[in-house]
Design an enzyme around this catalytic site. Sequence first.
Site, PDB file in Angstrom:
ATOM      1  N   LYS A 111       0.859  -1.189   0.000  1.00 14.97           N
ATOM      2  CA  LYS A 111       0.000   0.000   0.000  1.00 14.97           C
ATOM      3  C   LYS A 111       0.895   1.238   0.000  1.00 14.97           C
ATOM      4  CE  LYS A 111      -4.346   1.077   2.287  1.00 14.97           C
ATOM      5  NZ  LYS A 111      -5.029   0.963   3.561  1.00 14.97           N
TER       6      LYS A 111
HETATM    7  C1  E4P Z   1      -8.278   1.319   4.006  1.00 20.40           C
HETATM    8  O1  E4P Z   1      -7.601   0.958   3.111  1.00 20.40           O
HETATM    9  C2  E4P Z   1      -8.235   2.702   4.554  1.00 20.40           C
HETATM   10  O2  E4P Z   1      -6.991   2.952   5.113  1.00 20.40           O
HETATM   11  C3  E4P Z   1      -9.339   2.887   5.547  1.00 20.40           C
HETATM   12  O3  E4P Z   1     -10.541   2.416   4.957  1.00 20.40           O
HETATM   13  C4  E4P Z   1      -9.499   4.317   6.030  1.00 20.40           C
HETATM   14  O4  E4P Z   1     -10.671   4.412   6.792  1.00 20.40           O
HETATM   15  P1  E4P Z   1     -10.973   5.657   7.750  1.00 20.40           P
HETATM   16  O5  E4P Z   1     -11.243   6.861   6.907  1.00 20.40           O
HETATM   17  O6  E4P Z   1     -12.174   5.234   8.531  1.00 20.40           O
HETATM   18  O7  E4P Z   1      -9.746   5.833   8.602  1.00 20.40           O
END
Ligand code: E4P
Length: 231
Positions: free
Chosen positions: A83
């Site tokens: 990522k």
């Molecule tokens: C997933 O890949 C993201 O990092 C996550 O969904 C972010 O979610 P949030 O906005 O609730 O922190």
Amino acid sequence: MKFFIDTANLDEIRTAHRWGIVDGVTTNPSLIAKEGGDFISTIAEICTIVDGPVSAEVVAEDADTMVRQGKLLARVHDNVVVKVPLTVEGITATSRLSAEGIKTNVTLCFQPMQALLAAKAGATYISPFIGRIDDISWGGTELIAQIVEIYSNYPDLDTQVLAASIRHPAHMVECALAGAHVATIPFGAMRKLFNHPLTTSGNAAFTKAWEGVPDSDIEGQVTAWLAKNGR
Ligand code: E4P
């Protein structure tokens, strides 16, 4: 639409995996820090639970370090997806990792052209954050629809739209209608997908009605019937 679970909590992942609907897992530095465990041991353990893509995020400002971290992370397990944040350095790193056949998930996407940049860099997934967009009074799922449409205009792009920052079941409905390839869902929101008061009351009524049936032993009845009929 594939369902990924958006957590680094091993108990939540095990529970949701038992339901048979989890296709992959996403984590981020905040989710890892929240659980307090060792990063790589956590990612490796997740890979033993779910046989699908598991996103593990690099934490660096420059492309060279991101690429080095990404290459190491990709060696932890074949299912690890690196990522990478949607910055100039992150897109540069994505392009280099993709060229080496390493799967990437470009994260922190908030507008459609960022998604096109990620696709041009060869990202496996683009993660638009719909909840955080709703938080600032725009339409998160409108962004998903725009990216899906843009990608479909250029069939040579094979990046998948991974809807992230999902907060509730209505987000999921909108993502599915918009054609998101994947939605990554926190455990609490995933659990809520099962709920409907008419399902609960209907199931209770069927169970109560069955109490009045003279022989309610389904397994015994079916086993006897199968034996009698040579099946
Ligand atoms: C997933 O890949 C993201 O990092 C996550 O969904 C972010 O979610 P949030 O906005 O609730 O922190």
